[in-house]
Motif scaffolding. Structure first.
Motif, short mmCIF file in Angstrom:
data_model
loop_
_atom_site.label_atom_id
_atom_site.label_comp_id
_atom_site.label_asym_id
_atom_site.label_seq_id
_atom_site.Cartn_x
_atom_site.Cartn_y
_atom_site.Cartn_z
N SER A 8 0.84 -1.21 0.00
CA SER A 8 0.00 0.00 0.00
C SER A 8 0.87 1.26 0.00
CB SER A 8 -0.91 0.01 1.24
OG SER A 8 -0.14 0.24 2.41
N SER A 9 2.00 1.21 -0.71
CA SER A 9 2.94 2.34 -0.58
C SER A 9 2.56 3.56 -1.40
CB SER A 9 4.35 1.90 -0.98
OG SER A 9 4.40 1.61 -2.36
N CYS A 10 1.73 3.36 -2.45
CA CYS A 10 1.42 4.50 -3.30
C CYS A 10 -0.04 4.46 -3.74
CB CYS A 10 2.39 4.53 -4.48
SG CYS A 10 2.26 6.04 -5.46
N ASP A 11 -0.30 4.16 -5.02
CA ASP A 11 -1.67 4.26 -5.52
C ASP A 11 -2.23 2.91 -5.96
OD1 ASP A 11 0.04 4.03 -7.64
OD2 ASP A 11 -0.85 5.61 -8.85
N GLU A 12 -1.61 1.83 -5.49
CA GLU A 12 -2.15 0.51 -5.77
C GLU A 12 -2.27 -0.27 -4.46
OE1 GLU A 12 0.23 0.68 -8.85
OE2 GLU A 12 -1.51 0.76 -10.18
N TYR A 34 -5.94 -3.63 -6.61
CA TYR A 34 -6.87 -2.56 -6.97
C TYR A 34 -6.06 -1.32 -7.27
CZ TYR A 34 -10.49 0.84 -7.17
OH TYR A 34 -11.30 1.84 -7.63
N SER A 35 -6.20 -0.79 -8.48
CA SER A 35 -5.46 0.40 -8.85
C SER A 35 -6.33 1.64 -8.67
CB SER A 35 -5.01 0.30 -10.31
OG SER A 35 -4.47 1.55 -10.69
N GLN A 36 -5.76 2.65 -8.02
CA GLN A 36 -6.51 3.90 -7.76
C GLN A 36 -6.33 4.91 -8.89
OE1 GLN A 36 -4.85 5.43 -4.15
NE2 GLN A 36 -5.51 3.71 -2.88
N GLU A 49 -3.65 11.87 0.61
CA GLU A 49 -4.72 11.60 1.57
C GLU A 49 -5.82 10.72 0.96
OE1 GLU A 49 -4.73 12.02 4.65
OE2 GLU A 49 -6.81 11.49 5.04
N LEU A 50 -6.12 10.96 -0.32
CA LEU A 50 -7.12 10.11 -0.99
C LEU A 50 -6.59 8.69 -1.12
CD1 LEU A 50 -8.47 12.42 -3.86
CD2 LEU A 50 -9.48 11.95 -1.61
N ALA A 51 -5.29 8.58 -1.38
CA ALA A 51 -4.68 7.24 -1.52
C ALA A 51 -4.85 6.46 -0.22
CB ALA A 51 -3.20 7.37 -1.88
N SER A 52 -4.51 7.08 0.91
CA SER A 52 -4.61 6.38 2.20
C SER A 52 -6.04 5.91 2.45
CB SER A 52 -4.24 7.30 3.37
OG SER A 52 -3.08 8.01 3.07
#
Ligand code: KG4
Ligand code: ZN
Length: 353
Positions: A8-12, A34-36, A49-52
């Motif tokens: 969960s380090s970035c956007d995936e 799941y890719s954001q 913040e949205l990523a978290s």
């Protein structure tokens, strides 16, 4: 032994289950991702913040999906691994928190993994895994490094970028061409229709005599070229004719690929090794793969890549790195569930010697 890995380090958000025995290459039982990307696209880049918040939403459903696909129960998991760094602090905290909570609830040990070691060891998940020792070209969104790898936890950095990473050069060039985020795949798709010799762009540090990289100047040169073209066509850069943008994309890609190729060949020559491992998101680039394959075939060098879908961030590489660290005896999983994360964490800090 069954190892659950959480990335969960970035956007995936990635979750995976890897099975390992005392010897032999560990095996991937199942993974889910799941890719954001779509969520961040509206902002032109990752919003931490949205990523978290999104990692929180995804991680448990993905865990259920992986357990179901592997046909095992949560209680069958022996070790829970998570990405401890480097990455976005808040995003890392989600994976670390969930992993440690699962570990505590199940009374199973946990293990924090270095994200880049995950990338580095991800080719061991392929059908044709490498053997130590090898030169590794690690090319992700935030890192560009050449390394000598003699075993798990035995990493010597031979050279690295002094400013932007190769992935950043792809992303930033793509952004100024109006190709959106993440730029690498979009730029490389457009480049396939263009002429790589159309514009003369710099090959930074190509003849520096060392194995370091620099991509910040290239990005500036792409911007200057794009502005010139825009002025000549009297339109904004994004509105340039598609064939002009394709030529610019192809020329940009050619500059990045040539530097990565030549420096990798120099690293092989310097170390005398005849095996190259390419890992990280930019390792998915077709042109880079084609040129490395051709050059290495000429020189009798074996090249290994992760499977295409495991080049960018995923949980499988985290579970795999944990499995290989445990198997090699370089790290123990433990029941100390108080966790920390390391947003900045150099890979050679892991070295055993
Ligand atoms: O390894 P990764 O998924 O994330 C990090 O740990 O940074 O790498 C993401 C990077 C991004 O810069 C993305 O644009 C780039 O990899 N990338 C590509 C391609 N696919 C992903 N760059 C060039 N060509 C591609 N096909
Ligand atoms: Zn990554």
């Amino acid at each position: 032994m069954l190892i659950l890995g959480i990335e969960s380090s970035c956007d995936e958000t990635g979750v995976a289950l890897v099975e390992s025995a005392p010897t032999g290459v560990p095996v991937l039982r199942a993974h889910a991702l799941y890719s954001q990307i779509e969520m961040h696209q509206a902002y032109g880049g990752v919003v931490p913040e949205l990523a978290s918040r999104d990692h929180i939403r995804r991680v448990l459903p993905l865990t259920d999906e992986v357990l179901l696909a592997a046909g095992v129960r949560l209680g069958d998991v022996d070790v829970v691994a998570f990405t401890r760094g480097p990455g976005l602090a808040g995003a890392l905290l989600v994976g670390a928190g969930v992993a440690c909570a699962l570990g505590a609830a199940l009374d199973r040990p946990v293990l924090g993994v270095h994200h880049l070691e995950g990338h580095l060891l991800s080719p061991f998940l392929s059908a044709d895994p490498p053997e130590f020792s090898f030169v590794a070209l690690l090319v992700s969104g935030g890192h560009t490094q050449l390394m000598r790898v003699d075993g798990v936890g035995r990493y010597q950095i031979l050279g690295e970028t002094i400013d932007d990473a190769a992935g950043e050069a792809f992303d930033k060039s793509a952004k100024l061409m109006g190709l959106g985020y993440p730029g690498g795949p979009a730029l490389s798709k457009l480049a396939a229709q263009g002429n790589p010799a159309a514009f003369k762009l710099p090959r930074p540090l190509l003849h520096s005599g060392n194995l370091d990289f620099s991509f910040a100047g290239l990005k500036t040169a792409v911007m200057t070229q794009a502005r010139k073209l825009a002025a000549a066509h009297v339109v904004p850069v994004e509105a340039l004719p598609l064939e002009v943008l394709a030529d610019l994309a192809a020329s940009t890609q050619a500059a990045i690929v040539e530097v990565l190729l030549k420096k990798s060949l120099s690293a092989l020559k310097e170390t005398g090794l005849n095996r190259l491992v390419v890992a990280g998101g930019v390792g998915a680039n077709r042109e880079l793969r084609a040129q490395l394959d051709a050059a290495c075939a000429r020189q009798g060098v074996r090249v290994h890549y992760p499977e295409l879908h495991l080049c960018t961030d995923n949980g499988a590489m985290i579970a795999m790195a944990a499995a290989m660290r445990l198997q090699a005896g370089v790290q123990q999983a433990n029941r100390a569930y108080a966790f920390d994360v390391k947003p900045r964490w150099p890979l050679d800090a892991l070295n055993m010697n």
